[in-house]
Design a protein around this motif. Structure first.
Motif, mmCIF file in Angstrom:
data_model
loop_
_atom_site.group_PDB
_atom_site.id
_atom_site.type_symbol
_atom_site.label_atom_id
_atom_site.label_comp_id
_atom_site.label_asym_id
_atom_site.label_seq_id
_atom_site.Cartn_x
_atom_site.Cartn_y
_atom_site.Cartn_z
ATOM 1 N N ASN A 53 39.047 54.742 39.815
ATOM 2 C CA ASN A 53 37.928 54.406 40.694
ATOM 3 C C ASN A 53 36.633 55.057 40.212
ATOM 4 O O ASN A 53 35.557 54.453 40.284
ATOM 5 C CB ASN A 53 38.229 54.847 42.130
ATOM 6 N N THR A 54 36.736 56.284 39.732
ATOM 7 C CA THR A 54 35.551 56.972 39.210
ATOM 8 C C THR A 54 34.988 56.231 38.008
ATOM 9 O O THR A 54 33.767 56.034 37.887
ATOM 10 C CB THR A 54 35.897 58.421 38.822
ATOM 11 N N LYS A 55 35.867 55.790 37.123
ATOM 12 C CA LYS A 55 35.426 55.035 35.948
ATOM 13 C C LYS A 55 34.764 53.715 36.353
ATOM 14 O O LYS A 55 33.731 53.326 35.795
ATOM 15 C CB LYS A 55 36.611 54.758 35.024
ATOM 16 N N LEU A 56 35.361 53.024 37.336
ATOM 17 C CA LEU A 56 34.769 51.774 37.801
ATOM 18 C C LEU A 56 33.402 52.026 38.437
ATOM 19 O O LEU A 56 32.468 51.233 38.258
ATOM 20 C CB LEU A 56 35.692 51.089 38.817
ATOM 21 N N GLY A 57 33.284 53.117 39.174
ATOM 22 C CA GLY A 57 32.010 53.444 39.803
ATOM 23 C C GLY A 57 30.905 53.669 38.788
ATOM 24 O O GLY A 57 29.776 53.179 38.956
ATOM 25 N N PHE A 58 31.219 54.390 37.713
ATOM 26 C CA PHE A 58 30.235 54.609 36.646
ATOM 27 C C PHE A 58 29.858 53.289 35.973
ATOM 28 O O PHE A 58 28.699 53.041 35.654
ATOM 29 C CB PHE A 58 30.798 55.577 35.598
ATOM 30 N N MET A 59 30.873 52.443 35.759
ATOM 31 C CA MET A 59 30.626 51.147 35.127
ATOM 32 C C MET A 59 29.710 50.274 35.982
ATOM 33 O O MET A 59 28.811 49.597 35.470
ATOM 34 C CB MET A 59 31.966 50.444 34.872
ATOM 35 N N VAL A 60 29.903 50.307 37.294
ATOM 36 C CA VAL A 60 29.059 49.544 38.209
ATOM 37 C C VAL A 60 27.606 50.025 38.114
ATOM 38 O O VAL A 60 26.675 49.207 38.071
ATOM 39 C CB VAL A 60 29.582 49.657 39.658
ATOM 40 N N THR A 61 27.414 51.323 38.069
ATOM 41 C CA THR A 61 26.057 51.884 37.931
ATOM 42 C C THR A 61 25.390 51.400 36.652
ATOM 43 O O THR A 61 24.213 51.013 36.646
ATOM 44 C CB THR A 61 26.112 53.423 37.948
ATOM 45 N N GLU A 62 26.144 51.393 35.558
ATOM 46 C CA GLU A 62 25.608 50.955 34.265
ATOM 47 C C GLU A 62 25.249 49.473 34.277
ATOM 48 O O GLU A 62 24.185 49.079 33.778
ATOM 49 C CB GLU A 62 26.627 51.234 33.162
ATOM 50 N N LEU A 63 26.122 48.650 34.847
ATOM 51 C CA LEU A 63 25.853 47.212 34.859
ATOM 52 C C LEU A 63 24.647 46.865 35.732
ATOM 53 O O LEU A 63 23.911 45.927 35.436
ATOM 54 C CB LEU A 63 27.084 46.443 35.336
ATOM 55 N N ASN A 64 24.447 47.610 36.804
ATOM 56 C CA ASN A 64 23.260 47.375 37.639
ATOM 57 C C ASN A 64 21.973 47.650 36.870
ATOM 58 O O ASN A 64 20.929 47.051 37.168
ATOM 59 C CB ASN A 64 23.322 48.233 38.905
ATOM 60 N N LYS A 65 22.049 48.516 35.883
ATOM 61 C CA LYS A 65 20.891 48.802 35.039
ATOM 62 C C LYS A 65 20.744 47.766 33.927
ATOM 63 O O LYS A 65 19.630 47.395 33.552
ATOM 64 C CB LYS A 65 21.014 50.198 34.423
ATOM 65 N N ASP A 66 21.890 47.304 33.416
ATOM 66 C CA ASP A 66 21.881 46.444 32.230
ATOM 67 C C ASP A 66 21.650 44.966 32.534
ATOM 68 O O ASP A 66 21.089 44.240 31.699
ATOM 69 C CB ASP A 66 23.208 46.582 31.466
ATOM 70 N N LEU A 67 22.094 44.502 33.703
ATOM 71 C CA LEU A 67 22.034 43.068 34.019
ATOM 72 C C LEU A 67 20.929 42.812 35.034
ATOM 73 O O LEU A 67 21.063 43.154 36.219
ATOM 74 C CB LEU A 67 23.387 42.587 34.547
ATOM 75 N N ASN A 68 19.874 42.199 34.582
ATOM 76 C CA ASN A 68 18.700 41.987 35.421
ATOM 77 C C ASN A 68 19.013 41.096 36.631
ATOM 78 O O ASN A 68 19.537 39.997 36.483
ATOM 79 C CB ASN A 68 17.586 41.341 34.592
#
Length: 354
Positions: free
Chosen positions: A252-267
């Motif tokens: 879950n921690t890994k998924l949470g970090f990934m979600v944060t990154e995608l919110n930055k990367d995908l306009n």
């Protein structure tokens, strides 16, 4: 009138007063709920494929609308149904492969999930269910059907404003990694978590490319507390298996970090991480405060190992009141638990889309 038509008429008669007559105006709101995942959100797709993992028979569905065994792995509704209702859309999200429904039904919500599947293709192979990549193919087919039904502009509006629910991952560990040697010989637990998180990232990115913008990625529950896991690891004295729970928390921690990154990367994406671990832990540790009487065993059968065909109407041990139980079968929650978890996720993660 054939059986499929009779089923369709019965369902429509029961819930027609809950269904919107027209596609609701979006105005920033959610016009449809579109679902991907495993048995936590499968509303009946496995009924239409060749697999032993089915639940289209009683006592499954005994507390569902009309007492129908639809293929949901519960005594009643599942979280995606409650979330759809919370958005004021409809009380149930139909399975895409169910011939009792058509594109008119799917325009306000559709489920592509398949019980037993996972992020890893090897997981779906275990019980011959629909792999995640195939769920995405069904979705692209759905888009074409939606455009033909609504017209290009209205379909694009629904696609962009719909809420996309993604719920899977438990089977990758409990059905694949731990019981079978293939992945555990290739990856450490941490490496396998990273592998799965990479697939999740790619899946969300593909959805985004197809027009999805409002997406909820659901994490894992305390999977070491499922009755089946407590039973099969008897050396733990029927206590929760903390090794599995730790894996769920770490993933879950890994998924949470990934979600944060995608919110930055995908306009323009609005991706949220819906983490059910905390609320399910609260229920398991303090069942009485939620009105539950039993958390260690399930309602169906003896409650320790029964699931799918082992949980059938011939089993003499099934409980009379599922609302008192956290789990319906040895792997899946009761409708009451589903309602509590869905309400929590809606309030804390999804209400921003209202």
């Amino acid at each position: 009138m054939d059986m499929m038509m009779q089923k369709r008429v019965l369902i429509l008669l029961i819930i027609s007063h809950h269904l919107p007559v027209k596609i609701p105006k979006t105005d920033g709101k959610v016009p449809a709920v579109i679902v991907f995942g495993d048995s936590s959100v499968d509303s009946g797709n496995n009924n239409q494929i060749s697999t032993v993992l089915k639940s289209n028979f009683h006592p499954y569905g005994r507390d569902f609308i009309g007492g129908l065994a639809t293929g949901r792995f519960s005594n009643g509704r599942i979280p995606s149904d409650f979330i759809s209702e919370a958005f004021g859309i409809k009380k149930t999200v139909p399975a895409y492969l169910d011939p009792a429904y058509d594109i008119a039904d799917f325009a306000t919500g559709v489920c592509f999930a398949s019980a037993g599947t996972g992020y890893d293709n090897a997981t779906s192979d275990v019980l011959s269910v629909i792999p995640l990549w195939r769920e995405l193919e069904y979705y692209t087919e759905y888009q074409s059907r939606l455009r033909s039904y609504l017209g290009e502009d209205k379909a694009e509006e629904v696609i962009e404003e719909a809420l996309y629910l993604i719920s899977l991952g438990t089977n990758d560990f409990l059905e694949n990694y731990y019981p079978l040697p293939r992945r555990s010989s290739q990856y450490s637990v941490d490496e396998y978590q990273n592998y799965l998180a990479g697939i999740a990232r790619d899946f969300v990115t593909e959805l985004y490319k197809l027009g999805a913008r409002k997406i909820s990625l659901t994490g894992l529950v305390p999977m070491g507390c499922l009755p089946l896991e407590r039973t099969t690891r008897i050396l733990y004295g029927s206590q929760c298996i903390e090794e599995y729970n730790n894996v769920a928390r770490d993933f879950n921690t890994k998924l949470g970090f990934m979600v944060t990154e995608l919110n930055k990367d995908l306009n323009g994406i609005k991706l949220v991480f819906s983490n059910p671990y905390g609320i399910v832990s609260e229920i398991i540790n303090n069942p009485a405060s939620f009105g539950f009487h039993n958390v260690k065993s399930a309602c169906c059968g003896t409650g320790y190992y029964e699931m799918s065909y082992l949980c059938d109407k011939m089993n003499p041990f099934t409980c009379s009141d599922a609302d008192k139980y956290v789990f319906w079968d040895s792997f899946h929650p009761t409708e009451n638990t589903n309602a509590i978890v869905a309400s929590h996720i809606f309030k804390h993660n999804l209400s921003q889309f209202q």
